[in-house]
Write a protein that holds these residues in place. Structure first.
Motif, PDB file in Angstrom:
ATOM      1  N   ALA A  46     -22.975  27.805 100.010  1.00 48.07           N
ATOM      2  CA  ALA A  46     -23.376  26.500 100.556  1.00 48.07           C
ATOM      3  C   ALA A  46     -24.311  25.773  99.596  1.00 48.07           C
ATOM      4  O   ALA A  46     -24.153  24.568  99.352  1.00 48.07           O
ATOM      5  N   ALA A  47     -25.270  26.499  99.027  1.00 46.39           N
ATOM      6  CA  ALA A  47     -26.192  25.880  98.065  1.00 46.39           C
ATOM      7  C   ALA A  47     -25.448  25.485  96.790  1.00 46.39           C
ATOM      8  O   ALA A  47     -25.729  24.434  96.210  1.00 46.39           O
ATOM      9  N   ALA A  48     -24.497  26.312  96.364  1.00 48.70           N
ATOM     10  CA  ALA A  48     -23.723  25.993  95.156  1.00 48.70           C
ATOM     11  C   ALA A  48     -22.894  24.725  95.368  1.00 48.70           C
ATOM     12  O   ALA A  48     -22.829  23.865  94.481  1.00 48.70           O
ATOM     13  N   GLU A  49     -22.282  24.610  96.533  1.00 53.42           N
ATOM     14  CA  GLU A  49     -21.496  23.404  96.825  1.00 53.42           C
ATOM     15  C   GLU A  49     -22.393  22.170  96.893  1.00 53.42           C
ATOM     16  O   GLU A  49     -21.994  21.094  96.438  1.00 53.42           O
ATOM     17  N   ALA A  50     -23.580  22.318  97.429  1.00 53.69           N
ATOM     18  CA  ALA A  50     -24.523  21.189  97.469  1.00 53.69           C
ATOM     19  C   ALA A  50     -24.923  20.783  96.050  1.00 53.69           C
ATOM     20  O   ALA A  50     -25.005  19.584  95.738  1.00 53.69           O
ATOM     21  N   THR A  51     -25.151  21.755  95.185  1.00 50.39           N
ATOM     22  CA  THR A  51     -25.485  21.462  93.792  1.00 50.39           C
ATOM     23  C   THR A  51     -24.310  20.789  93.092  1.00 50.39           C
ATOM     24  O   THR A  51     -24.498  19.831  92.342  1.00 50.39           O
ATOM     25  N   LEU A  52     -23.100  21.288  93.359  1.00 42.52           N
ATOM     26  CA  LEU A  52     -21.900  20.662  92.791  1.00 42.52           C
ATOM     27  C   LEU A  52     -21.804  19.198  93.203  1.00 42.52           C
ATOM     28  O   LEU A  52     -21.556  18.331  92.365  1.00 42.52           O
ATOM     29  N   LYS A  53     -21.982  18.932  94.481  1.00 42.88           N
ATOM     30  CA  LYS A  53     -21.883  17.558  94.976  1.00 42.88           C
ATOM     31  C   LYS A  53     -22.955  16.662  94.375  1.00 42.88           C
ATOM     32  O   LYS A  53     -22.708  15.500  94.093  1.00 42.88           O
ATOM     33  N   ALA A  54     -24.137  17.214  94.168  1.00 42.58           N
ATOM     34  CA  ALA A  54     -25.235  16.408  93.639  1.00 42.58           C
ATOM     35  C   ALA A  54     -25.152  16.201  92.129  1.00 42.58           C
ATOM     36  O   ALA A  54     -25.585  15.166  91.627  1.00 42.58           O
ATOM     37  N   SER A  55     -24.577  17.163  91.403  1.00 39.71           N
ATOM     38  CA  SER A  55     -24.684  17.112  89.942  1.00 39.71           C
ATOM     39  C   SER A  55     -23.366  17.084  89.178  1.00 39.71           C
ATOM     40  O   SER A  55     -23.357  16.694  88.018  1.00 39.71           O
ATOM     41  N   CYS A  56     -22.271  17.520  89.795  1.00 40.08           N
ATOM     42  CA  CYS A  56     -21.059  17.768  89.003  1.00 40.08           C
ATOM     43  C   CYS A  56     -19.865  16.865  89.314  1.00 40.08           C
ATOM     44  O   CYS A  56     -19.041  16.612  88.435  1.00 40.08           O
ATOM     45  N   ILE A  57     -19.745  16.412  90.570  1.00 42.86           N
ATOM     46  CA  ILE A  57     -18.505  15.732  90.953  1.00 42.86           C
ATOM     47  C   ILE A  57     -18.312  14.385  90.269  1.00 42.86           C
ATOM     48  O   ILE A  57     -17.180  13.925  90.149  1.00 42.86           O
ATOM     49  N   THR A  58     -19.363  13.785  89.794  1.00 43.47           N
ATOM     50  CA  THR A  58     -19.229  12.499  89.110  1.00 43.47           C
ATOM     51  C   THR A  58     -18.291  12.621  87.918  1.00 43.47           C
ATOM     52  O   THR A  58     -17.450  11.756  87.693  1.00 43.47           O
ATOM     53  N   CYS A  59     -18.410  13.702  87.177  1.00 40.78           N
ATOM     54  CA  CYS A  59     -17.587  13.895  85.975  1.00 40.78           C
ATOM     55  C   CYS A  59     -16.411  14.842  86.204  1.00 40.78           C
ATOM     56  O   CYS A  59     -15.333  14.650  85.632  1.00 40.78           O
ATOM     57  N   HIS A  60     -16.610  15.878  87.022  1.00 46.44           N
ATOM     58  CA  HIS A  60     -15.583  16.908  87.197  1.00 46.44           C
ATOM     59  C   HIS A  60     -14.696  16.656  88.423  1.00 46.44           C
ATOM     60  O   HIS A  60     -13.742  17.412  88.637  1.00 46.44           O
ATOM     61  N   GLY A  66     -11.119  17.533  87.674  1.00 43.66           N
ATOM     62  CA  GLY A  66     -11.314  16.919  86.363  1.00 43.66           C
ATOM     63  C   GLY A  66     -11.347  15.408  86.479  1.00 43.66           C
ATOM     64  O   GLY A  66     -11.230  14.843  87.554  1.00 43.66           O
ATOM     65  N   GLY A  67     -11.497  14.773  85.381  1.00 46.95           N
ATOM     66  CA  GLY A  67     -11.601  13.322  85.322  1.00 46.95           C
ATOM     67  C   GLY A  67     -12.213  12.975  83.986  1.00 46.95           C
ATOM     68  O   GLY A  67     -11.584  13.151  82.949  1.00 46.95           O
ATOM     69  N   ALA A  68     -13.460  12.562  83.998  1.00 47.91           N
ATOM     70  CA  ALA A  68     -14.173  12.287  82.753  1.00 47.91           C
ATOM     71  C   ALA A  68     -14.513  13.583  82.033  1.00 47.91           C
ATOM     72  O   ALA A  68     -14.802  13.584  80.841  1.00 47.91           O
ATOM     73  N   ALA A  69     -14.476  14.695  82.750  1.00 51.54           N
ATOM     74  CA  ALA A  69     -14.764  16.022  82.190  1.00 51.54           C
ATOM     75  C   ALA A  69     -13.639  16.974  82.618  1.00 51.54           C
ATOM     76  O   ALA A  69     -12.847  16.653  83.501  1.00 51.54           O
ATOM     77  N   PRO A  70     -13.558  18.144  82.022  1.00 49.01           N
ATOM     78  CA  PRO A  70     -12.474  19.078  82.345  1.00 49.01           C
ATOM     79  C   PRO A  70     -12.473  19.533  83.800  1.00 49.01           C
ATOM     80  O   PRO A  70     -13.505  19.525  84.473  1.00 49.01           O
ATOM     81  N   ALA A  71     -11.297  19.955  84.267  1.00 45.88           N
ATOM     82  CA  ALA A  71     -11.150  20.520  85.603  1.00 45.88           C
ATOM     83  C   ALA A  71     -11.858  21.873  85.652  1.00 45.88           C
ATOM     84  O   ALA A  71     -11.870  22.617  84.679  1.00 45.88           O
ATOM     85  N   LEU A  72     -12.453  22.167  86.802  1.00 46.13           N
ATOM     86  CA  LEU A  72     -13.156  23.430  86.977  1.00 46.13           C
ATOM     87  C   LEU A  72     -12.523  24.294  88.060  1.00 46.13           C
ATOM     88  O   LEU A  72     -13.086  25.308  88.454  1.00 46.13           O
ATOM     89  N   GLN A  73     -11.330  23.930  88.527  1.00 48.54           N
ATOM     90  CA  GLN A  73     -10.699  24.656  89.623  1.00 48.54           C
ATOM     91  C   GLN A  73     -10.379  26.104  89.272  1.00 48.54           C
ATOM     92  O   GLN A  73     -10.340  26.944  90.158  1.00 48.54           O
ATOM     93  N   GLN A  74     -10.153  26.404  87.988  1.00 41.23           N
ATOM     94  CA  GLN A  74      -9.843  27.767  87.570  1.00 41.23           C
ATOM     95  C   GLN A  74     -10.721  28.205  86.403  1.00 41.23           C
ATOM     96  O   GLN A  74     -10.329  29.038  85.599  1.00 41.23           O
ATOM     97  N   VAL A  75     -11.921  27.671  86.331  1.00 38.68           N
ATOM     98  CA  VAL A  75     -12.806  27.948  85.199  1.00 38.68           C
ATOM     99  C   VAL A  75     -13.244  29.412  85.155  1.00 38.68           C
ATOM    100  O   VAL A  75     -13.519  29.951  84.087  1.00 38.68           O
TER     101      VAL A  75
END
Length: 118
Positions: A46-60, A66-75
């Motif tokens: 839950a904390a990891a998903e909150a961090t993702l939403k706050a810091s990562c989804i803009t680019c990933h 993916g989008g402006a940055a690489p996809a992380l679905q299978q990183v």
């Protein structure tokens, strides 16, 4: 006169070399800074998903597609937890470092979360 100037420059250069020799970081210190150590944490999805939403989804992307940055679905199949921790901490290839925005524990939790994405 020229002899005195040259010898003076020589002693100044030697003094500067000594100062640099004792103030510049050594190889071991540079290596430790280059590879930050990952703290021991227990995965909190839950904390990891909150961090993702706050810091990562803009680019990933909101689904890590993916989008402006690489996809992380299978990183997690491409990078281990320590490698992910290093990339998130220091940044890479246009990705900014997050060591100043997130705590080492938040970064470690996020790295653990992403390492399970295979």
């Amino acid at each position: 006169m020229q002899k005195w100037v040259m010898s003076g420059l020589f002693f100044v250069a030697c003094g500067l070399a000594l100062v640099l020799m004792f103030t510049l970081p050594g190889k071991q210190q540079v290596a430790e800074e280059a590879k930050p150590s990952m703290p021991e944490v227990t995965l909190d999805p839950a904390a990891a998903e909150a961090t993702l939403k706050a810091s990562c989804i803009t680019c990933h992307g909101d689904q890590l597609q993916g989008g402006a940055a690489p996809a992380l679905q299978q990183v997690g199949g491409q990078m281990d937890t320590q490698a992910l921790f290093n990339v998130i901490s220091k940044g890479r290839n246009g990705m900014p470092p997050f060591k100043d925005q997130l705590s080492p524990e938040e970064i470690a939790n996020l790295a653990l979360y992403l390492s399970e994405k295979k």
